[in-house]
Design a protein around this motif. Structure first.
Motif, PDB file in Angstrom:
ATOM      1  N   GLN A 171      56.242 139.501  81.368  1.00 37.72           N
ATOM      2  CA  GLN A 171      55.818 139.591  82.759  1.00 37.72           C
ATOM      3  C   GLN A 171      55.837 141.035  83.219  1.00 37.72           C
ATOM      4  O   GLN A 171      56.397 141.916  82.580  1.00 37.72           O
ATOM      5  CB  GLN A 171      56.720 138.740  83.656  1.00 37.72           C
ATOM      6  CG  GLN A 171      56.621 137.240  83.391  1.00 37.72           C
ATOM      7  CD  GLN A 171      57.478 136.445  84.350  1.00 37.72           C
ATOM      8  OE1 GLN A 171      58.592 136.834  84.681  1.00 37.72           O
ATOM      9  NE2 GLN A 171      56.949 135.310  84.803  1.00 37.72           N
ATOM     10  N   CYS A 172      55.180 141.290  84.363  1.00 33.54           N
ATOM     11  CA  CYS A 172      55.077 142.645  84.888  1.00 33.54           C
ATOM     12  C   CYS A 172      55.679 142.709  86.287  1.00 33.54           C
ATOM     13  O   CYS A 172      55.442 141.820  87.106  1.00 33.54           O
ATOM     14  CB  CYS A 172      53.612 143.079  84.948  1.00 33.54           C
ATOM     15  SG  CYS A 172      52.811 143.100  83.334  1.00 33.54           S
TER      16      CYS A 172
ATOM     17  N   PRO B  60      51.930 136.701  82.505  1.00 35.00           N
ATOM     18  CA  PRO B  60      51.087 137.397  81.526  1.00 35.00           C
ATOM     19  C   PRO B  60      49.620 137.365  81.908  1.00 35.00           C
ATOM     20  O   PRO B  60      49.135 136.398  82.497  1.00 35.00           O
ATOM     21  CB  PRO B  60      51.331 136.609  80.230  1.00 35.00           C
ATOM     22  CG  PRO B  60      52.636 135.934  80.430  1.00 35.00           C
ATOM     23  CD  PRO B  60      52.725 135.633  81.893  1.00 35.00           C
ATOM     24  N   CYS B  61      48.901 138.442  81.577  1.00 36.04           N
ATOM     25  CA  CYS B  61      47.471 138.534  81.857  1.00 36.04           C
ATOM     26  C   CYS B  61      46.685 137.590  80.948  1.00 36.04           C
ATOM     27  O   CYS B  61      47.050 137.358  79.797  1.00 36.04           O
ATOM     28  CB  CYS B  61      47.012 139.974  81.627  1.00 36.04           C
ATOM     29  SG  CYS B  61      45.234 140.195  81.467  1.00 36.04           S
ATOM     30  N   THR B  62      45.593 137.047  81.475  1.00 35.91           N
ATOM     31  CA  THR B  62      44.643 136.268  80.672  1.00 35.91           C
ATOM     32  C   THR B  62      43.269 136.907  80.825  1.00 35.91           C
ATOM     33  O   THR B  62      42.874 137.276  81.930  1.00 35.91           O
ATOM     34  CB  THR B  62      44.574 134.798  81.119  1.00 35.91           C
ATOM     35  OG1 THR B  62      44.199 134.735  82.502  1.00 35.91           O
ATOM     36  CG2 THR B  62      45.923 134.116  80.944  1.00 35.91           C
ATOM     37  N   VAL B  63      42.550 137.075  79.708  1.00 34.72           N
ATOM     38  CA  VAL B  63      41.249 137.749  79.762  1.00 34.72           C
ATOM     39  C   VAL B  63      40.269 136.989  80.635  1.00 34.72           C
ATOM     40  O   VAL B  63      39.295 137.556  81.138  1.00 34.72           O
ATOM     41  CB  VAL B  63      40.663 137.939  78.348  1.00 34.72           C
ATOM     42  CG1 VAL B  63      41.516 138.884  77.543  1.00 34.72           C
ATOM     43  CG2 VAL B  63      40.515 136.606  77.633  1.00 34.72           C
ATOM     44  N   SER B  64      40.498 135.692  80.856  1.00 37.36           N
ATOM     45  CA  SER B  64      39.573 134.925  81.687  1.00 37.36           C
ATOM     46  C   SER B  64      39.586 135.395  83.128  1.00 37.36           C
ATOM     47  O   SER B  64      38.641 135.149  83.879  1.00 37.36           O
ATOM     48  CB  SER B  64      39.923 133.438  81.627  1.00 37.36           C
ATOM     49  OG  SER B  64      41.241 133.214  82.074  1.00 37.36           O
TER      50      SER B  64
ATOM     51  N   CYS C 289      43.332 143.161  78.510  1.00 42.56           N
ATOM     52  CA  CYS C 289      44.569 142.953  79.260  1.00 42.56           C
ATOM     53  C   CYS C 289      45.472 144.173  79.142  1.00 42.56           C
ATOM     54  O   CYS C 289      45.617 144.746  78.062  1.00 42.56           O
ATOM     55  CB  CYS C 289      45.307 141.711  78.750  1.00 42.56           C
ATOM     56  SG  CYS C 289      44.719 140.171  79.487  1.00 42.56           S
ATOM     57  N   ASP C 290      46.070 144.556  80.254  1.00 44.65           N
ATOM     58  CA  ASP C 290      47.011 145.673  80.276  1.00 44.65           C
ATOM     59  C   ASP C 290      48.425 145.090  80.327  1.00 44.65           C
ATOM     60  O   ASP C 290      48.835 144.490  81.321  1.00 44.65           O
ATOM     61  CB  ASP C 290      46.769 146.536  81.513  1.00 44.65           C
ATOM     62  CG  ASP C 290      47.607 147.801  81.516  1.00 44.65           C
ATOM     63  OD1 ASP C 290      48.616 147.833  80.787  1.00 44.65           O
ATOM     64  OD2 ASP C 290      47.271 148.751  82.251  1.00 44.65           O
TER      65      ASP C 290
ATOM     66  N   GLY D 179      47.413 143.223  84.396  1.00 43.76           N
ATOM     67  CA  GLY D 179      46.079 143.125  84.981  1.00 43.76           C
ATOM     68  C   GLY D 179      45.011 143.085  83.899  1.00 43.76           C
ATOM     69  O   GLY D 179      45.261 143.399  82.735  1.00 43.76           O
ATOM     70  N   CYS D 180      43.823 142.691  84.282  1.00 44.69           N
ATOM     71  CA  CYS D 180      42.698 142.620  83.349  1.00 44.69           C
ATOM     72  C   CYS D 180      41.550 143.455  83.889  1.00 44.69           C
ATOM     73  O   CYS D 180      41.261 143.414  85.084  1.00 44.69           O
ATOM     74  CB  CYS D 180      42.258 141.158  83.170  1.00 44.69           C
ATOM     75  SG  CYS D 180      40.932 140.944  81.973  1.00 44.69           S
TER      76      CYS D 180
END
Length: 458
Positions: A282-283, A297-301, A314-315, A320-321
């Motif tokens: 997590q961020c 967690p980031c998801t590319v969607s 994803c960063d 963020g994406c």
């Protein structure tokens, strides 16, 4: 007269038979969700309440817990309606079902039909509650025995459609139905084939004229979506076009850390502008109003559609994406333009022009066709440089009329053109400079500043 009277007595009665079925389980079934009980209310211009404007709750025509499997469906029962002799033959029918969603038997997971109806007529919302409300409005036809089928659909559990609409296949639509003489059953409401919330990437949509119209993502509905599996929850993308599933907050771990869960975030106490401590996947977000936040967690969607040689990335540092230039995406983009040597420069996908027959200049710059090559007059006198020749002249490696030698500067795909980025991207190639110019596509008028053109420095 007796013959006439005998003939008249053989005519069909004027009536409506309401037939109620459900795809949920029956009260005695082990299936969940299942209905607890069903009430039927009928009347002329039946109005439920609205916020601040409650309506008196009418006495139900029937209340039943009866339900049995018949022909592959669960049949609740039938009720015959007769006209009251008034001038208006229109009748409203409202079916209310209390539902038990799962094994938890409390107000959030299980309610009775009477409690659900009380909320509707008081003007309170049933949104998200274990209730189904189905409404129909139709007209008696003289000497016709009509059959009105109403299915209590599981997709309508917790769907509040207000006082003017009804839930049908998960969508809020008009309750009006048409019945024709001689038909076996009245027609269903005019709706959509699928539940619009499932069709729209935002998880929010409405059925209009038989088609789904997508609406911006609703954070509350997205957070509670059934589409996310256990251990994840829904989060709206930054632009509101998509509801994505991210790892849900772990209530036990969050509580042990002294925080409370809010969707995908674990809100922790903090002071000032300190950064929050979060799990490895997590961020953290900055401390705001005494609370700490952790983003799942980031998801590319969540990036949506990436174009012009970019792909979703994803960063891990920000969760963020963003759309970034990648070798694979850039290669596919340049190939679609008929150009070669794809590469990323300053975050932009750059394509090199091909030098085949008729190529006296650059080709396919952001959508323009054969600028300065055969069959297009070219763009001339931009920033003092002459980039092209007359139509059909100067093909192959030879310069066009009035034009210099074939340019070795890259072709930049950039729309709209940013002067600083255009200059930086072109300047990465020796002896090249970039200028934002109009895109000529005769007979259309030029659009100023829409393309990045790289030219050799004089």
């Amino acid at each position: 007269m007796a013959a006439v009277a005998g003939f008249a007595s053989c005519r069909e009665p004027t009536q409506i038979t309401v037939r109620v079925t459900t795809d949920a389980g029956c009260p005695t079934d082990g299936l969940r969700p299942r209905i607890n009980d069903v009430s039927i209310v009928t009347g002329r211009k039946l109005q439920t309440g609205t916020p601040g404007n409650p309506q008196p709750m009418p006495v139900a025509n029937a209340v039943t817990e009866q339900c049995a499997a018949e022909g592959g469906v669960n049949t609740v029962g039938t009720l015959v309606l007769l006209p009251d002799g008034g001038d208006d033959p229109t009748v409203d029918v409202m079916i209310v079902a209390g539902v038990q969603r799962d094994e938890t038997d409390d107000g959030a997971h299980s309610m009775g039909a009477d409690a659900c109806a009380a909320l509707a007529f008081s003007g309170e919302s049933i949104e998200g509650l274990p209730c189904i409300i189905a409404r129909r409005r139709l007209t008696f036809i003289d000497h016709e025995s009509l059959v009105l089928p109403i299915d209590l659909d599981k997709s309508c559990i917790g769907e509040d459609c207000g006082s003017d609409l009804t839930c049908f296949k998960g969508n809020c639509v008009s309750p009006d139905v048409a019945c024709a003489e001689g038909d076996d059953d009245c027609n269903p409401p005019a709706g959509c084939a699928e539940e619009c919330e499932n069709v729209c990437p935002s998880g929010n949509g409405t059925c209009i004229d038989g088609a789904c119209s997508c609406l911006p993502c609703d954070p509350v509905e997205c957070a509670g979506t059934d589409e996310c599996a256990g251990g994840s929850s829904g989060v709206c993308s930054a632009d509101g076009t998509e509801c994505s599933c991210v790892a849900a907050c772990d209530p036990v771990a969050c509580s042990e850390a002294g925080g409370t869960c809010d969707g995908a975030q674990c809100i922790l106490p903090c002071t000032g502008t300190e950064m929050c401590e979060c799990d490895a996947d997590q961020c953290p977000t900055a401390c705001e109003e005494g609370s700490c936040g952790c983003l799942g967690p980031c998801t590319v969607s969540s990036c949506g559609n990436c174009e012009n040689g970019t792909a979703p990335i994803c960063d891990d540092l920000t969760c963020g994406c963003s759309c970034q230039c990648t070798a694979e995406a850039c290669a596919a983009h340049c190939a679609s333009l008929g150009q070669g040597n794809p590469h990323c420069e300053a975050g932009t996908c750059v394509c090199e022009p091909t030098t085949g027959e008729g190529g006296g200049g650059m080709t396919n710059i952001g959508g323009a066709s054969n600028v300065g090559g055969a069959n297009v007059g070219g763009i001339t006198n931009i920033g003092g440089a002459n980039l092209g020749g007359a139509p059909g002249v100067g093909g192959g490696p030879n310069p066009g009329v009035g034009g210099g030698p074939s340019s070795l500067c890259p072709s930049i795909v950039m729309a709209p053109c940013d002067p600083a980025m255009c200059s930086a991207a072109c300047g990465a190639t020796p002896n090249c400079t970039g200028t934002c110019v109009a895109a000529f596509a005769p007979p259309q008028a030029p659009i100023p500043g829409t393309e990045c053109v790289c030219v050799e420095t004089p």
